[in-house]
Write a protein that holds these residues in place. Structure first.
Motif, PDB file in Angstrom:
ATOM      1  N   PHE A   9     -18.245  -1.101  24.017  1.00  0.00           N
ATOM      2  CA  PHE A   9     -17.522  -0.043  24.721  1.00  0.00           C
ATOM      3  C   PHE A   9     -18.233   1.286  24.564  1.00  0.00           C
ATOM      4  N   PHE A  10     -18.560   1.644  23.326  1.00  0.00           N
ATOM      5  CA  PHE A  10     -19.261   2.905  23.100  1.00  0.00           C
ATOM      6  C   PHE A  10     -20.614   2.910  23.812  1.00  0.00           C
ATOM      7  N   ALA A  11     -21.314   1.785  23.776  1.00  0.00           N
ATOM      8  CA  ALA A  11     -22.624   1.729  24.440  1.00  0.00           C
ATOM      9  C   ALA A  11     -22.494   2.034  25.925  1.00  0.00           C
ATOM     10  N   ARG A  12     -21.473   1.476  26.580  1.00  0.00           N
ATOM     11  CA  ARG A  12     -21.282   1.744  28.008  1.00  0.00           C
ATOM     12  C   ARG A  12     -20.963   3.216  28.246  1.00  0.00           C
ATOM     13  N   VAL A  13     -20.115   3.786  27.385  1.00  0.00           N
ATOM     14  CA  VAL A  13     -19.772   5.205  27.528  1.00  0.00           C
ATOM     15  C   VAL A  13     -21.016   6.069  27.355  1.00  0.00           C
ATOM     16  N   TRP A  14     -21.813   5.769  26.327  1.00  0.00           N
ATOM     17  CA  TRP A  14     -22.987   6.605  26.054  1.00  0.00           C
ATOM     18  C   TRP A  14     -24.052   6.455  27.133  1.00  0.00           C
ATOM     19  N   ASP A 156      -9.964  13.369  15.442  1.00  0.00           N
ATOM     20  CA  ASP A 156     -10.595  12.586  14.374  1.00  0.00           C
ATOM     21  C   ASP A 156      -9.614  11.663  13.662  1.00  0.00           C
ATOM     22  N   ALA A 157      -8.335  12.046  13.657  1.00  0.00           N
ATOM     23  CA  ALA A 157      -7.324  11.253  12.952  1.00  0.00           C
ATOM     24  C   ALA A 157      -6.737  10.146  13.812  1.00  0.00           C
ATOM     25  N   THR A 158      -7.110  10.112  15.086  1.00  0.00           N
ATOM     26  CA  THR A 158      -6.494   9.123  15.981  1.00  0.00           C
ATOM     27  C   THR A 158      -7.565   8.209  16.575  1.00  0.00           C
ATOM     28  N   LEU A 159      -7.724   8.218  17.881  1.00  0.00           N
ATOM     29  CA  LEU A 159      -8.556   7.213  18.531  1.00  0.00           C
ATOM     30  C   LEU A 159     -10.015   7.618  18.739  1.00  0.00           C
ATOM     31  N   TRP A 160     -10.325   8.901  18.632  1.00  0.00           N
ATOM     32  CA  TRP A 160     -11.673   9.354  18.996  1.00  0.00           C
ATOM     33  C   TRP A 160     -12.784   8.601  18.246  1.00  0.00           C
ATOM     34  N   ARG A 162     -12.712   5.708  16.798  1.00  0.00           N
ATOM     35  CA  ARG A 162     -12.683   4.277  17.104  1.00  0.00           C
ATOM     36  C   ARG A 162     -13.298   3.982  18.472  1.00  0.00           C
ATOM     37  N   LEU A 163     -13.087   4.870  19.418  1.00  0.00           N
ATOM     38  CA  LEU A 163     -13.578   4.647  20.776  1.00  0.00           C
ATOM     39  C   LEU A 163     -15.015   5.110  20.966  1.00  0.00           C
ATOM     40  N   LEU A 164     -15.442   6.107  20.185  1.00  0.00           N
ATOM     41  CA  LEU A 164     -16.724   6.762  20.452  1.00  0.00           C
ATOM     42  C   LEU A 164     -17.701   6.646  19.290  1.00  0.00           C
ATOM     43  N   GLY A 165     -17.870   5.420  18.820  1.00  0.00           N
ATOM     44  CA  GLY A 165     -18.944   5.141  17.876  1.00  0.00           C
ATOM     45  C   GLY A 165     -18.842   5.868  16.561  1.00  0.00           C
ATOM     46  N   ASN A 166     -17.632   6.032  16.031  1.00  0.00           N
ATOM     47  CA  ASN A 166     -17.378   6.693  14.745  1.00  0.00           C
ATOM     48  C   ASN A 166     -17.633   8.198  14.790  1.00  0.00           C
ATOM     49  N   CYS A 167     -17.632   8.788  15.975  1.00  0.00           N
ATOM     50  CA  CYS A 167     -17.835  10.222  16.114  1.00  0.00           C
ATOM     51  C   CYS A 167     -16.672  10.994  15.481  1.00  0.00           C
ATOM     52  N   HIS A 168     -17.009  11.930  14.594  1.00  0.00           N
ATOM     53  CA  HIS A 168     -16.028  12.838  13.986  1.00  0.00           C
ATOM     54  C   HIS A 168     -16.364  14.254  14.433  1.00  0.00           C
ATOM     55  N   THR A 169     -15.444  14.881  15.119  1.00  0.00           N
ATOM     56  CA  THR A 169     -15.746  16.145  15.789  1.00  0.00           C
ATOM     57  C   THR A 169     -15.622  17.364  14.876  1.00  0.00           C
ATOM     58  N   HIS A 170     -14.855  17.245  13.788  1.00  0.00           N
ATOM     59  CA  HIS A 170     -14.612  18.412  12.925  1.00  0.00           C
ATOM     60  C   HIS A 170     -15.413  18.274  11.630  1.00  0.00           C
ATOM     61  N   ARG A 171     -16.737  18.241  11.753  1.00  0.00           N
ATOM     62  CA  ARG A 171     -17.605  18.191  10.580  1.00  0.00           C
ATOM     63  C   ARG A 171     -18.363  19.511  10.449  1.00  0.00           C
TER      64      ARG A 171
END
Length: 212
Positions: A9-14, A156-160, A162-171
């Motif tokens: 899924f992430f591969a298709r999105v990316w 980061d605490a919900t679906l992001w 899981r859906l986007l390759g372990n991306c954490h936006t608030h680092r």
């Protein structure tokens, strides 16, 4: 043992995002690679979007991309790159631990430090792979302030991730880089879309960090 990643899924999105990058992001990619020389390690190469932007002063790029589908596309992009590029399908954590040989002149991280499990450990490993005076070039979406910080934390605490390759936006990526022993210089923040757009990945940090 292979450390490749299978995330269709992430591969298709990316793949879609790579084909539809904005002019702003491509401009930042070019800037991030400008002036590089010698032997370069690129972490999280994705589909190989950066490869076309490397200057001719780069003698070799070793690119790491663990997601199988993205690595296959990176291999194709490497064949058309203006500089020699070798693609490894390992995760950077395993690649860094097993790597021998001469140190790198530079490490490139583009939208990848958000997704590694332990960014502090990874950045310390990258520091160890550079020669003294070598550079870490980074282009990363990072923790914002104000209302967007709350949006990032909620994502980061919900679906992001899981859906986007372990991306954490608030680092706080630049703090992590400094904490690993790099001296950060020439860093700034840029919006890649209007600040009012309610996306957690609109603000990017671009900069150079030198190993003393």
């Amino acid at each position: 043992m292979s450390s490749s990643v299978d995330n269709p899924f992430f591969a298709r999105v990316w793949m879609y995002l790579s084909r539809h990058e904005t002019d702003a992001i491509q401009r930042l990619r070019r800037e991030n690679l400008a002036g590089l020389t010698g032997r370069v390690l690129e972490v999280g190469a994705g589909t190989g979007t950066n490869f076309a932007f490397y200057p001719p002063t780069v003698t070799e790029v070793v690119a790491v991309e663990p997601e199988q589908r993205l690595a296959a596309m990176a291999h194709q992009a490497a064949a058309e790159a203006p500089v020699p590029v070798t693609v490894s399908g390992d995760a950077v954590e395993d690649f860094a631990l097993s790597l021998g040989g001469a140190p790198f002149d530079a490490v490139v991280c583009s939208m990848v430090l958000c997704s590694v499990e332990d960014p502090n450990s990874v950045v310390r490993q990258l520091h160890s792979l550079l020669r003294p005076g070598g550079e870490l070039r980074y282009l990363e979406h990072v923790a914002s302030g104000g209302l967007r910080a709350g949006l990032q934390k909620a994502a980061d605490a919900t679906l992001w991730p899981r859906l986007l390759g372990n991306c954490h936006t608030h680092r706080h990526t630049e703090q992590i880089i400094s904490g690993a022993g790099f001296a950060v210089s020439g860093a700034r923040r840029e919006w890649t879309m209007p600040a009012w757009v309610p996306l957690p990945v609109a603000e990017f940090a671009i900069g150079r960090a030198v190993k003393s």
